[in-house]
Design a protein around this motif. Structure first.
Motif, PDB file in Angstrom:
ATOM      1  N   GLN A   1       0.679  -1.059  -0.129  1.00  0.00           N
ATOM      2  CA  GLN A   1      -0.132  -0.128  -0.071  1.00  0.00           C
ATOM      3  C   GLN A   1       0.851   1.148  -0.130  1.00  0.00           C
ATOM      4  O   GLN A   1       1.765   1.196   0.482  1.00  0.00           O
ATOM      5  N   HIS A   2       0.339   2.228  -0.576  1.00  0.00           N
ATOM      6  CA  HIS A   2       1.035   3.588  -0.706  1.00  0.00           C
ATOM      7  C   HIS A   2       0.161   4.597  -0.361  1.00  0.00           C
ATOM      8  O   HIS A   2      -0.947   4.791  -0.866  1.00  0.00           O
ATOM      9  N   CYS A   3       0.692   5.677   0.393  1.00  0.00           N
ATOM     10  CA  CYS A   3      -0.247   6.780   0.829  1.00  0.00           C
ATOM     11  C   CYS A   3       0.208   8.103  -0.076  1.00  0.00           C
ATOM     12  O   CYS A   3       1.395   8.468  -0.259  1.00  0.00           O
ATOM     13  N   ALA A   4      -0.903   8.527  -0.959  1.00  0.00           N
ATOM     14  CA  ALA A   4      -0.825   9.521  -1.869  1.00  0.00           C
ATOM     15  C   ALA A   4      -0.530  10.904  -0.971  1.00  0.00           C
ATOM     16  O   ALA A   4       0.082  11.731  -1.608  1.00  0.00           O
TER      17      ALA A   4
ATOM     18  N   ARG B   1      -5.972   8.484   1.238  1.00  0.00           N
ATOM     19  CA  ARG B   1      -5.855   8.116  -0.118  1.00  0.00           C
ATOM     20  C   ARG B   1      -4.840   7.129  -0.310  1.00  0.00           C
ATOM     21  O   ARG B   1      -3.483   7.558  -0.641  1.00  0.00           O
TER      22      ARG B   1
ATOM     23  N   ASP C   1      -3.441   3.646  -2.200  1.00  0.00           N
ATOM     24  CA  ASP C   1      -3.400   2.940  -3.656  1.00  0.00           C
ATOM     25  C   ASP C   1      -2.299   1.733  -3.259  1.00  0.00           C
ATOM     26  O   ASP C   1      -1.914   1.591  -2.293  1.00  0.00           O
ATOM     27  N   TRP C   2      -2.297   0.908  -4.240  1.00  0.00           N
ATOM     28  CA  TRP C   2      -1.411  -0.201  -4.287  1.00  0.00           C
ATOM     29  C   TRP C   2      -0.275   0.016  -5.323  1.00  0.00           C
ATOM     30  O   TRP C   2      -0.556   0.403  -6.562  1.00  0.00           O
ATOM     31  N   GLU C   3       0.964  -0.334  -4.896  1.00  0.00           N
ATOM     32  CA  GLU C   3       1.970  -0.288  -6.011  1.00  0.00           C
ATOM     33  C   GLU C   3       2.805  -1.870  -5.727  1.00  0.00           C
ATOM     34  O   GLU C   3       3.141  -2.334  -4.813  1.00  0.00           O
TER      35      GLU C   3
END
Length: 136
Positions: A32-35, A55, A57-59
């Motif tokens: 998971q990545h926090c924008a 916010r 997303d997945w990387e």
């Protein structure tokens, strides 16, 4: 290791973790990545552990890292049916992207493991779910 014994390790995907497990089934280790603050983290959750942001997303991860710590397990914690799996090696991996991940080391050379060794993710399938383990 027999697939029947891996049943004890099988996840129950949640709304938060389902993308992670779907990625594993495609042999992609997702983080998971926090924008909001650009933090990458493991394990899956609803809020960023660094800033509380939503916010997310997945990387894809490179699936490589360094052994931070390890322990060779010689006693079955899952009952006598696991005795044939002993010993096995539990590892804490510092992934190259930053997060630390608990997993299992597999492969014939695991008896040579040392803190600081480089590892790469290796997916093992059981009951239609691939699990992210690591090899030297």
């Amino acid at each position: 290791m027999s697939s029947i014994l891996y049943k004890a390790l099988l996840p129950t995907p949640t709304i938060d973790s389902a993308p992670f497990w779907a990625g594993c089934n495609q042999e992609i280790l997702l983080l998971q990545h926090c924008a909001d603050c650009n933090t990458r983290f493991y394990f899956p959750r609803r809020l960023c552990p660094a800033c509380g942001g939503q916010r997310l997303d997945w990387e894809p991860s490179a699936g490589t890292g360094t052994i931070f710590s390890f322990s060779e397990v010689r006693v079955s914690f899952f009952g006598p049916e696991w005795n044939t799996e002993l010993p096995y090696t539990v590892v804490l991996i510092d992934l190259d992207e930053g997060p630390r991940m608990l997993s299992r080391l597999v492969g014939g050379d695991r008896s040579q493991v040392k803190i600081g060794d480089r590892v790469k993710v290796f997916f093992v399938e059981t009951e239609n779910q691939k699990l992210p383990f690591f090899t030297l």
